[in-house]
Design a protein around this motif. Structure first.
Motif, PDB file in Angstrom:
ATOM      1  N   ASP A  16       0.864  -1.187   0.000  1.00 40.21           N
ATOM      2  CA  ASP A  16       0.000   0.000   0.000  1.00 40.21           C
ATOM      3  C   ASP A  16       0.895   1.229   0.000  1.00 40.21           C
ATOM      4  O   ASP A  16       1.565   1.524   0.991  1.00 40.21           O
ATOM      5  CB  ASP A  16      -0.907   0.012   1.233  1.00 40.21           C
ATOM      6  N   SER A  17       0.915   1.945  -1.114  1.00 40.90           N
ATOM      7  CA  SER A  17       1.782   3.111  -1.244  1.00 40.90           C
ATOM      8  C   SER A  17       1.026   4.430  -1.076  1.00 40.90           C
ATOM      9  O   SER A  17       1.565   5.495  -1.369  1.00 40.90           O
ATOM     10  CB  SER A  17       2.490   3.089  -2.608  1.00 40.90           C
ATOM     11  N   SER A  18      -0.207   4.378  -0.602  1.00 40.75           N
ATOM     12  CA  SER A  18      -0.971   5.611  -0.401  1.00 40.75           C
ATOM     13  C   SER A  18      -0.329   6.461   0.684  1.00 40.75           C
ATOM     14  O   SER A  18       0.412   5.970   1.533  1.00 40.75           O
ATOM     15  CB  SER A  18      -2.420   5.289  -0.046  1.00 40.75           C
ATOM     16  N   ALA A  19      -0.622   7.765   0.655  1.00 43.25           N
ATOM     17  CA  ALA A  19       0.044   8.703   1.565  1.00 43.25           C
ATOM     18  C   ALA A  19      -0.312   8.439   3.023  1.00 43.25           C
ATOM     19  O   ALA A  19       0.539   8.584   3.908  1.00 43.25           O
ATOM     20  CB  ALA A  19      -0.321  10.138   1.185  1.00 43.25           C
ATOM     21  N   GLN A  20      -1.550   8.063   3.277  1.00 48.23           N
ATOM     22  CA  GLN A  20      -1.989   7.774   4.638  1.00 48.23           C
ATOM     23  C   GLN A  20      -2.889   6.545   4.623  1.00 48.23           C
ATOM     24  O   GLN A  20      -4.118   6.651   4.635  1.00 48.23           O
ATOM     25  CB  GLN A  20      -2.727   8.976   5.246  1.00 48.23           C
ATOM     26  N   PRO A  21      -2.303   5.367   4.629  1.00 50.25           N
ATOM     27  CA  PRO A  21      -3.104   4.146   4.563  1.00 50.25           C
ATOM     28  C   PRO A  21      -4.071   4.019   5.740  1.00 50.25           C
ATOM     29  O   PRO A  21      -3.734   4.341   6.883  1.00 50.25           O
ATOM     30  CB  PRO A  21      -2.045   3.041   4.622  1.00 50.25           C
ATOM     31  N   VAL A  22      -5.266   3.557   5.429  1.00 51.29           N
ATOM     32  CA  VAL A  22      -6.249   3.219   6.458  1.00 51.29           C
ATOM     33  C   VAL A  22      -6.193   1.711   6.653  1.00 51.29           C
ATOM     34  O   VAL A  22      -6.443   0.941   5.716  1.00 51.29           O
ATOM     35  CB  VAL A  22      -7.667   3.666   6.051  1.00 51.29           C
ATOM     36  N   VAL A  23      -5.838   1.285   7.855  1.00 53.52           N
ATOM     37  CA  VAL A  23      -5.576  -0.129   8.109  1.00 53.52           C
ATOM     38  C   VAL A  23      -6.536  -0.649   9.167  1.00 53.52           C
ATOM     39  O   VAL A  23      -6.757  -0.003  10.202  1.00 53.52           O
ATOM     40  CB  VAL A  23      -4.119  -0.332   8.577  1.00 53.52           C
ATOM     41  N   ILE A  43      -2.652   5.713   9.286  1.00 51.83           N
ATOM     42  CA  ILE A  43      -1.237   5.992   9.535  1.00 51.83           C
ATOM     43  C   ILE A  43      -0.953   7.460   9.234  1.00 51.83           C
ATOM     44  O   ILE A  43      -1.386   7.981   8.205  1.00 51.83           O
ATOM     45  CB  ILE A  43      -0.346   5.089   8.660  1.00 51.83           C
ATOM     46  N   PRO A  44      -0.235   8.166  10.118  1.00 55.29           N
ATOM     47  CA  PRO A  44       0.088   9.567   9.838  1.00 55.29           C
ATOM     48  C   PRO A  44       0.913   9.710   8.560  1.00 55.29           C
ATOM     49  O   PRO A  44       1.566   8.760   8.115  1.00 55.29           O
ATOM     50  CB  PRO A  44       0.912   9.997  11.068  1.00 55.29           C
ATOM     51  N   GLY A 102      -1.152   3.905  14.752  1.00 56.03           N
ATOM     52  CA  GLY A 102      -0.532   4.124  13.453  1.00 56.03           C
ATOM     53  C   GLY A 102       0.710   4.968  13.664  1.00 56.03           C
ATOM     54  O   GLY A 102       0.641   6.016  14.305  1.00 56.03           O
ATOM     55  N   THR A 103       1.855   4.521  13.142  1.00 53.73           N
ATOM     56  CA  THR A 103       3.116   5.180  13.468  1.00 53.73           C
ATOM     57  C   THR A 103       3.909   5.576  12.223  1.00 53.73           C
ATOM     58  O   THR A 103       3.839   4.924  11.174  1.00 53.73           O
ATOM     59  CB  THR A 103       4.013   4.287  14.339  1.00 53.73           C
ATOM     60  N   ARG A 104       4.674   6.666  12.381  1.00 49.01           N
ATOM     61  CA  ARG A 104       5.713   7.065  11.430  1.00 49.01           C
ATOM     62  C   ARG A 104       6.956   7.407  12.226  1.00 49.01           C
ATOM     63  O   ARG A 104       6.856   8.009  13.305  1.00 49.01           O
ATOM     64  CB  ARG A 104       5.304   8.307  10.652  1.00 49.01           C
TER      65      ARG A 104
END
Length: 286
Positions: free
Chosen positions: A126-133, A150-151, A272-274
């Motif tokens: 998933d390469s989206s900017a802010q994945p919803v998981v 994810i932020p 969700g972490t960065r």
């Protein structure tokens, strides 16, 4: 194993039961290996106080889910506990399992604890900017989801990727490329020399302070943390030589929390972490 160590009665019982199961039902083609694995699980669970999920009501099971993204891949790390008890590990059993979904894809999380069933992981492209998981605890045909976004990615604008930090600098100011919603934590991995020529490596968390426009690490605080870890790595010897210089990798993590099914324990959590890392050459002599 330390001299004088003895198994506790619960651990003796766990190992004995494992051996009985293996002797009664075959246990595979290598009895020695199977017995060793059984004892290993007994030791692990003596420390982690393992419980089987199938023995617990949904309201007793708390989730410990963390999701991150790197190079177009979402990583899901998962574990289970019992209520707020951080000293109990719940292991999926029976019809219970853990799954995750993102970007229209679903995976069953697999054991990444060497067969101990204490931690689980899954990877999703998933390469989206802010994945919803969504990570779910599944019991039979029923699913109990936890969802987080994810932020967005961020970088460090100050200091430079590699910087020099003398103790006399007093402080290190850290600025990011975006605001930091949710929560921020910092950990460090250090390789240090002491004034007597010896060295050590260690990892630890530490506290930061806030300026109006930056996160701040005071050099006196950093020096205290490094010397405390140095002493701990030297058998807590109070006469341990002071740290003279270190290469320190700071990892800054921005995390947000999501929502968890109300059917699970109220102490359940999904994050969700960065994270970003920068290196500092710390000099306690300057």
């Amino acid at each position: 194993m330390k001299q004088g160590f003895r198994f506790s009665r619960p651990l003796q019982f766990s190992c004995a039961m494992a051996l009985l199961v293996l002797s009664g039902y075959g246990g595979g083609g290598n009895p020695g290996e199977d017995i060793g694995n059984a004892i290993g699980q007994g030791v692990t669970c003596a420390v982690l106080n393992c419980k089987e999920s199938s023995d617990l009501a949904l309201t007793d099971i708390s989730t410990r889910f963390s999701v991150s993204q790197n190079n177009g891949v979402v990583q899901v790390d998962a574990g289970l506990g019992q209520s707020a008890n951080v000293f109990t590990t719940v292991r999926p059993s029976g019809s219970d399992k853990l799954t995750a979904s993102s970007n229209g894809q679903s995976v069953v999380l697999t054991d990444n604890s060497g067969g101990m069933r204490t931690s689980y992981r899954g990877l999703i492209a998933d390469s989206s900017a802010q994945p919803v998981v969504t990570v779910s605890f599944q019991r039979g045909a029923d699913s109990y989801p936890a969802t987080v976004t994810i932020p967005s990615a961020f970088s460090i604008t100050t200091p430079a990727a590699v910087s020099n930090l003398p103790r006399t600098a007093v402080k290190m100011r850290v600025q990011f490329s975006r605001s930091m919603p949710g929560y921020v934590s910092v950990s460090l991995a250090a390789t240090c020399n002491r004034t007597d020529g010896s060295s050590f490596s260690d990892t630890t968390d530490m506290q930061y302070k806030l300026d109006p426009d930056a996160y701040r690490i005071d050099t006196l605080d950093l020096d205290a943390v490094l010397n405390a870890r140095s002493q701990a790595k030297n058998n807590n010897n109070p006469n341990t030589a002071l740290v003279s210089a270190c290469t320190v990798d700071f990892t800054w993590t921005n995390y947000v929390t999501g929502t968890v099914s109300s059917s699970l324990n109220k102490y359940s959590d999904i994050r969700g972490t960065r994270s970003v890392t920068h290196r500092v050459n710390y000099d306690a002599r300057a």
